[in-house]
Design a protein around this motif. Sequence first.
Motif, PDB file in Angstrom:
ATOM      1  N   VAL A 132       0.521  -1.204  -0.140  1.00 23.77           N
ATOM      2  CA  VAL A 132       0.100  -0.092   0.138  1.00 23.77           C
ATOM      3  C   VAL A 132       0.459   0.823  -0.024  1.00 23.77           C
ATOM      4  O   VAL A 132       1.023   2.311  -0.530  1.00 23.77           O
ATOM      5  CB  VAL A 132      -0.946  -0.173   0.872  1.00 23.77           C
ATOM      6  N   SER A 133       2.259   1.505   1.058  1.00 16.54           N
ATOM      7  CA  SER A 133       2.900   2.320   0.651  1.00 16.54           C
ATOM      8  C   SER A 133       4.073   1.992  -0.217  1.00 16.54           C
ATOM      9  O   SER A 133       3.567   3.856  -0.619  1.00 16.54           O
ATOM     10  CB  SER A 133       4.406   2.122   1.919  1.00 16.54           C
ATOM     11  N   PHE A 134       4.087   1.562  -1.233  1.00 14.59           N
ATOM     12  CA  PHE A 134       4.291   1.569  -2.156  1.00 14.59           C
ATOM     13  C   PHE A 134       3.446   2.027  -3.618  1.00 14.59           C
ATOM     14  O   PHE A 134       4.569   3.031  -4.618  1.00 14.59           O
ATOM     15  CB  PHE A 134       5.198  -0.197  -2.901  1.00 14.59           C
ATOM     16  N   TRP A 135       2.069   1.599  -3.654  1.00 13.14           N
ATOM     17  CA  TRP A 135       1.152   1.571  -4.652  1.00 13.14           C
ATOM     18  C   TRP A 135       1.012   3.537  -4.483  1.00 13.14           C
ATOM     19  O   TRP A 135       1.485   4.744  -5.451  1.00 13.14           O
ATOM     20  CB  TRP A 135       0.266   1.048  -4.149  1.00 13.14           C
ATOM     21  N   LEU A 136       0.790   4.297  -3.208  1.00 21.47           N
ATOM     22  CA  LEU A 136       0.928   5.181  -2.616  1.00 21.47           C
ATOM     23  C   LEU A 136       2.011   6.390  -3.202  1.00 21.47           C
ATOM     24  O   LEU A 136       1.931   7.522  -3.272  1.00 21.47           O
ATOM     25  CB  LEU A 136       0.599   5.511  -1.605  1.00 21.47           C
ATOM     26  N   ARG A 137       3.268   5.496  -2.591  1.00 26.82           N
ATOM     27  CA  ARG A 137       4.559   6.460  -3.437  1.00 26.82           C
ATOM     28  C   ARG A 137       5.030   6.601  -4.908  1.00 26.82           C
ATOM     29  O   ARG A 137       5.387   7.195  -5.488  1.00 26.82           O
ATOM     30  CB  ARG A 137       5.856   5.736  -2.653  1.00 26.82           C
ATOM     31  N   ALA A 143      -8.059   6.789  -3.974  1.00 24.54           N
ATOM     32  CA  ALA A 143      -9.455   6.432  -4.358  1.00 24.54           C
ATOM     33  C   ALA A 143      -8.720   5.024  -4.657  1.00 24.54           C
ATOM     34  O   ALA A 143      -8.969   4.068  -4.547  1.00 24.54           O
ATOM     35  CB  ALA A 143     -10.080   7.192  -4.989  1.00 24.54           C
ATOM     36  N   GLU A 144      -7.949   5.236  -5.503  1.00 25.68           N
ATOM     37  CA  GLU A 144      -7.681   3.211  -6.198  1.00 25.68           C
ATOM     38  C   GLU A 144      -7.078   3.012  -5.543  1.00 25.68           C
ATOM     39  O   GLU A 144      -7.501   1.490  -5.384  1.00 25.68           O
ATOM     40  CB  GLU A 144      -6.788   4.056  -7.655  1.00 25.68           C
ATOM     41  N   THR A 145      -6.035   3.271  -4.650  1.00 27.33           N
ATOM     42  CA  THR A 145      -4.944   2.356  -3.916  1.00 27.33           C
ATOM     43  C   THR A 145      -6.146   2.188  -3.027  1.00 27.33           C
ATOM     44  O   THR A 145      -6.197   0.802  -2.546  1.00 27.33           O
ATOM     45  CB  THR A 145      -3.654   2.875  -3.371  1.00 27.33           C
ATOM     46  N   ALA A 146      -7.200   2.837  -2.220  1.00 26.43           N
ATOM     47  CA  ALA A 146      -8.316   2.104  -1.215  1.00 26.43           C
ATOM     48  C   ALA A 146      -9.130   1.014  -1.912  1.00 26.43           C
ATOM     49  O   ALA A 146      -9.075   0.483  -1.180  1.00 26.43           O
ATOM     50  CB  ALA A 146      -8.887   3.653  -0.673  1.00 26.43           C
ATOM     51  N   LEU A 156      -6.994   4.590   4.698  1.00 24.27           N
ATOM     52  CA  LEU A 156      -5.039   5.338   4.094  1.00 24.27           C
ATOM     53  C   LEU A 156      -5.135   6.896   5.171  1.00 24.27           C
ATOM     54  O   LEU A 156      -3.568   6.707   4.661  1.00 24.27           O
ATOM     55  CB  LEU A 156      -5.944   5.291   2.304  1.00 24.27           C
ATOM     56  N   GLN A 157      -5.612   7.588   4.691  1.00 24.65           N
ATOM     57  CA  GLN A 157      -5.605   8.890   5.451  1.00 24.65           C
ATOM     58  C   GLN A 157      -5.273   8.798   6.845  1.00 24.65           C
ATOM     59  O   GLN A 157      -3.709   9.337   6.792  1.00 24.65           O
ATOM     60  CB  GLN A 157      -6.372   9.505   5.340  1.00 24.65           C
ATOM     61  N   ARG A 158      -5.432   7.963   7.147  1.00 24.84           N
ATOM     62  CA  ARG A 158      -4.966   7.644   8.883  1.00 24.84           C
ATOM     63  C   ARG A 158      -3.721   7.304   9.120  1.00 24.84           C
ATOM     64  O   ARG A 158      -3.148   7.756   9.999  1.00 24.84           O
ATOM     65  CB  ARG A 158      -6.528   6.890   9.929  1.00 24.84           C
ATOM     66  N   TYR A 159      -3.614   6.007   8.489  1.00 26.27           N
ATOM     67  CA  TYR A 159      -2.214   5.068   8.222  1.00 26.27           C
ATOM     68  C   TYR A 159      -1.648   5.374   7.360  1.00 26.27           C
ATOM     69  O   TYR A 159      -0.473   4.794   8.375  1.00 26.27           O
ATOM     70  CB  TYR A 159      -2.960   3.674   8.521  1.00 26.27           C
TER      71      TYR A 159
END
Length: 189
Positions: A132-137, A143-146, A156-159
């Motif tokens: 998940v971290s890799f996708w975001l970076r 929205a797509e990562t979630a 996602l925003q919280r963690y």
Amino acid sequence: MRPEEVSMLSADQCELPIEGWGRLLLAGARPQVGSAWTDDGKPYEERQLKHRARRAVRPVPIPPVLVGILRAHLDTCGTTAEGRLFSAVRGGPVRSQEYGAVWKEARRKALTAAQVASPLAAIPYDLRHACVSFWLRSGVSLAETARRAGQSVAVLQRYYAKVLDGEEAKMNALIEQGLAEHEGDADDS
């Protein structure tokens, strides 16, 4: 995928093309809850996906490298009688104690002694966080990562907010690029 989703993964839920991206159609979970907490005395319970309706399916795109790994696994190991991809050594669902022991040994073989002593990928679930971290970076939208992770944007925003820290310059460059691309549109009107 969550471990309880992997436990329920069957061959008919896998779209594994010869080339390119594939897809997993996740449709259930088998969390390990302990035999005292189930009606039938089994240490797991078959359920719907976390935070989803009973018959919901979550499609998750998978990269070509994972498609190849799953194709090779199916060619080599086949499936269980129920069509599941993975089973315990003596049959039945893979339990956390079993994959935990395998993970511990894999870490010992793949990492340096200092890395093994560190919290780096201490448990298999850490791979989900890393993904998940890799996708975001990598710039995949919240929205797509979630959607792919089976989480809400709020979770996602919280963690994972710390993963996105320091992105101001990158985001400014993207906005400037978008403005430059649409600059001609304003002149045409």
